[in-house]
Design a protein around this motif. Structure first.
Motif, mmCIF file in Angstrom:
data_model
loop_
_atom_site.group_PDB
_atom_site.id
_atom_site.type_symbol
_atom_site.label_atom_id
_atom_site.label_comp_id
_atom_site.label_asym_id
_atom_site.label_seq_id
_atom_site.Cartn_x
_atom_site.Cartn_y
_atom_site.Cartn_z
ATOM 1 N N ILE A 516 0.855 -1.185 0.000
ATOM 2 C CA ILE A 516 0.000 0.000 0.000
ATOM 3 C C ILE A 516 0.892 1.236 0.000
ATOM 4 C CG2 ILE A 516 -1.749 1.265 1.297
ATOM 5 C CD1 ILE A 516 -2.663 -1.479 2.369
ATOM 6 N N SER A 517 0.728 2.083 -1.022
ATOM 7 C CA SER A 517 1.667 3.196 -1.194
ATOM 8 C C SER A 517 1.007 4.568 -1.166
ATOM 9 C CB SER A 517 2.419 3.038 -2.522
ATOM 10 O OG SER A 517 1.500 3.002 -3.607
ATOM 11 N N LYS A 518 -0.305 4.645 -1.302
ATOM 12 C CA LYS A 518 -0.970 5.950 -1.366
ATOM 13 C C LYS A 518 -2.092 6.031 -0.347
ATOM 14 C CE LYS A 518 -2.321 5.666 -5.634
ATOM 15 N NZ LYS A 518 -1.931 4.277 -5.939
ATOM 16 N N LEU A 519 -2.353 7.247 0.083
ATOM 17 C CA LEU A 519 -3.432 7.472 1.037
ATOM 18 C C LEU A 519 -4.779 7.084 0.428
ATOM 19 C CD1 LEU A 519 -3.769 8.638 3.928
ATOM 20 C CD2 LEU A 519 -4.378 10.815 2.850
ATOM 21 N N ALA A 520 -4.905 7.298 -0.882
ATOM 22 C CA ALA A 520 -6.168 6.966 -1.556
ATOM 23 C C ALA A 520 -6.465 5.473 -1.501
ATOM 24 C CB ALA A 520 -6.121 7.440 -3.007
ATOM 25 N N GLN A 523 -8.839 4.700 1.284
ATOM 26 C CA GLN A 523 -10.108 5.431 1.298
ATOM 27 C C GLN A 523 -11.313 4.559 1.656
ATOM 28 O OE1 GLN A 523 -10.260 8.768 0.879
ATOM 29 N NE2 GLN A 523 -12.457 8.732 1.323
ATOM 30 N N PRO A 524 -11.403 3.305 1.174
ATOM 31 C CA PRO A 524 -12.578 2.483 1.529
ATOM 32 C C PRO A 524 -12.781 2.312 3.028
ATOM 33 C CG PRO A 524 -11.417 1.485 -0.297
ATOM 34 C CD PRO A 524 -10.554 2.607 0.190
ATOM 35 N N LEU A 525 -11.704 2.389 3.809
ATOM 36 C CA LEU A 525 -11.833 2.195 5.259
ATOM 37 C C LEU A 525 -12.637 3.317 5.910
ATOM 38 C CD1 LEU A 525 -8.224 0.988 6.187
ATOM 39 C CD2 LEU A 525 -10.311 -0.393 5.975
ATOM 40 N N VAL A 526 -12.801 4.435 5.221
ATOM 41 C CA VAL A 526 -13.597 5.541 5.775
ATOM 42 C C VAL A 526 -15.027 5.099 6.037
ATOM 43 C CG1 VAL A 526 -14.492 7.856 5.277
ATOM 44 C CG2 VAL A 526 -12.141 7.248 4.631
ATOM 45 N N SER A 527 -15.508 4.135 5.245
ATOM 46 C CA SER A 527 -16.901 3.682 5.381
ATOM 47 C C SER A 527 -17.065 2.593 6.427
ATOM 48 C CB SER A 527 -17.403 3.171 4.025
ATOM 49 O OG SER A 527 -16.632 2.059 3.595
#
Length: 563
Positions: A516-520, A523-527
């Protein structure tokens, strides 16, 4: 130099050939333009018929000219008598034979021949079958001819058993005739239609096994017979669809998962909310648009089932299969479910009668004998694996893994395919073991998994351990794991978390030593509202400047972050 023949130079020869080609091209273009002009003017006369014949004789793949020729013939049908039309169409068939001699695989010629034969007032189907026999004797894999033959057989009413004998002759002369094997697979179901229930093996099926065994024992490396054998082994297998319903009180949600994509337009929901012992039943029905899905999540209106002192009953109707599932959420319970067990339904193996099991056991024995003679034959190894899966997935697990390792070595170009297939079988075995143990923990670490499948069977799982495998992604179907609380996926090659979307109970995620290299990518973990623990140690993202503060802003619910 007198009396000697003058030999032309290569340059002179090429120049003469060029001039000859230009001369022919001018004649061809003039005839083509004349045809196009006549068609624009709506002229359908004998001259146009002769012009198109002249052009198609030298280039039978000119689709526009075949279309114009059909327009002319349709016009002639309105002005000529039946006997005269018979002669015209017979001449057309003779012309088509000359086109096929020039190009036996001409799409336009075969299509036009089928059109002419269908419109012939008095067709001679025996002649057409004879033509097919001659063409297939020259090229037994001419699929245009095979398609045309099937049309002729259908139109003329040739008995199925007669066609089966025809394939016998071709296969007998050439075991590698894949087209004949395939044609045979379309004829057998017509001769021996099967019932929805798993049948006992008929005498014909046993003869087919013997025929195909003769083929692959004669030439074990020819794939034609092996593909037909795979079809025979899978014939009559009842393909079932597993259905699972989860009723969750806390999230006020209903989840329905299927073992394969289904058309949700065939489903309706009926939810009976019992307000009190004496209250009437309130019914709500949801109907869905036409599309395919693995899972369907329905968020109920707020307050619908939140009261733990009440009982709620849900019924899911599946109109396509004329069946339904009832799921009761009892008083004091937070969740309930009903499911079709993969073990009970034998979801990962053929549904075999006792007779068919004995037959497949005999086939396995034959393949094992061939494998002793041809230990590195990939077709034999793969067939043995599939037979073992059909007979006893868990009992043959050790032998299956050994055969997969051999397959990857002898057929390295397809090692990725074998790895995915092996991963699929390992997951199936782990699901069976989990069901036998009656637990909600799915652990399959350090198995060299390259892909994930059958996630529909993990709807009730609360803890998954996928550590130390070769996974590169968590697929979108991962989102159906609505009960998942802990995910362990350390030491993989995961690059993004697209599947970790809207998992309401997910609390802990371990992703140490991935890619995993990017913050994006996170993003799915936000949900995932309950996420508390996240381990990202050993990922490229940890080298990013200010990553800790950015993650704290992105995932405020996480209180235990390891970087």
């Amino acid at each position: 130099q007198h009396g000697r023949v003058k030999i032309k130079s290569t340059a002179q020869q090429e120049e003469e050939k060029r001039k000859e080609r230009e001369k022919k091209l001018k004649i061809y273009v003039a005839a083509r333009d004349a045809c196009f002009s006549k068609r624009r003017e709506g002229v359908w006369d004998d001259e146009a018929l002769q012009l198109t014949q002249q052009l198609l004789s030298s280039n039978p793949d000119f689709a526009t000219l075949w279309n114009y020729r059909r327009e002319i013939l349709l016009h002639l049908e309105t002005v000529r008598e039946e006997d005269e039309l018979q002669k015209i169409y017979e001449a057309e068939l003779s012309f088509l034979e000359s086109c096929l001699k020039m190009n036996p695989k001409s799409y336009g010629s075969w299509h036009h021949r089928g059109w002419v034969s269908a419109r012939l007032p008095r067709p001679d189907w025996a002649r057409e079958l004879s033509l097919c026999d001659r063409c297939l004797s020259l090229d037994d894999r001419n699929f245009h001819c095979w398609d045309y033959r099937r049309m002729v057989v259908k139109m003329s009413g040739v008995p199925v058993d007669q066609e089966l004998q025809f394939t016998d002759r071709l296969i007998g002369s050439n075991f590698s005739n894949y087209s004949s094997w395939h044609y045979r697979s379309t004829l057998l179901p017509l001769l021996h239609p099967e019932s929805p229930e798993p049948p006992s093996p008929c005498q014909q099926l046993l003869k087919e096994y013997e025929l195909v065994q003769n083929a692959f024992f004669t030439d074990p490396n020819d794939q034609s017979a092996w593909f037909y054998y795979r079809w025979l082994l899978g014939r009559g297998v009842y393909v079932c669809v597993s259905l699972m319903v989860l009723h969750v009180r806390e999230e006020e949600r209903v989840v329905v998962a299927f073992s394969r994509p289904v058309n949700v337009s065939h489903f309706s929901w009926r939810n009976n909310y019992i307000i009190s012992k004496n209250a009437s039943v309130v019914i709500h029905i949801w109907n869905f648009v036409h599309f395919l899905t693995w899972t369907q999540i329905c968020d109920l209106p707020p307050g619908t089932i939140s009261d733990i002192t009440n009982e709620h009953n849900l019924t899911v109707h599946w109109t396509e299969k004329h069946t339904h599932r009832d799921c009761a959420l009892y008083t004091g319970r937070n969740e309930s479910w009903c499911r079709d067990s993969a073990t009970d339904q034998e979801l990962f193996r053929s549904e075999l009668s006792v007779e068919k099991t004995s037959v497949l056991q005999s086939e396995l024995q034959s393949c094992n004998q061939l494998q002793e003679l041809e230990p590195l034959n990939k077709w034999c190894l793969l067939t043995i694996i599939l037979l073992m899966r059909a007979l006893d997935p868990l009992g043959y697990e050790k032998e299956t893994l050994a055969h997969f390792q051999t397959l990857k070595e002898v057929d390295s170009m397809r090692s990725a395919y074998y790895s995915d297939l092996c991963s699929k079988f390992m997951i199936e075995n782990t699901i069976l073991k989990m069901e036998y143990a009656e637990v909600r923990v799915f652990s399959i670490s350090d198995k060299k998994l390259t892909t994930l499948c059958h996630l529909d069977q993990l709807l009730l799982v609360t803890h998954i351990n996928l550590s130390s495998n070769l996974l590169q992604r968590l697929p979108p179907q991962f989102a159906m794991l609505q009960c998942l609380e802990v995910l362990e996926a350390d030491n993989n090659c995961i690059e993004n978390l697209e599947g970790l979307y809207h998992l309401p109970k997910l609390e802990e995620v371990y992703l140490k030593n991935n890619k995993i290299s990017k913050l994006a990518d996170l993003q799915p973990l936000v949900s995932c509202p309950k996420l508390k623990h996240l381990d990202l140690r050993g990922n490229p993202i940890t080298e990013t400047t200010n990553i800790q503060s950015e993650l704290a802003e992105l995932l405020p619910s996480v209180t235990d972050l390891l970087l």
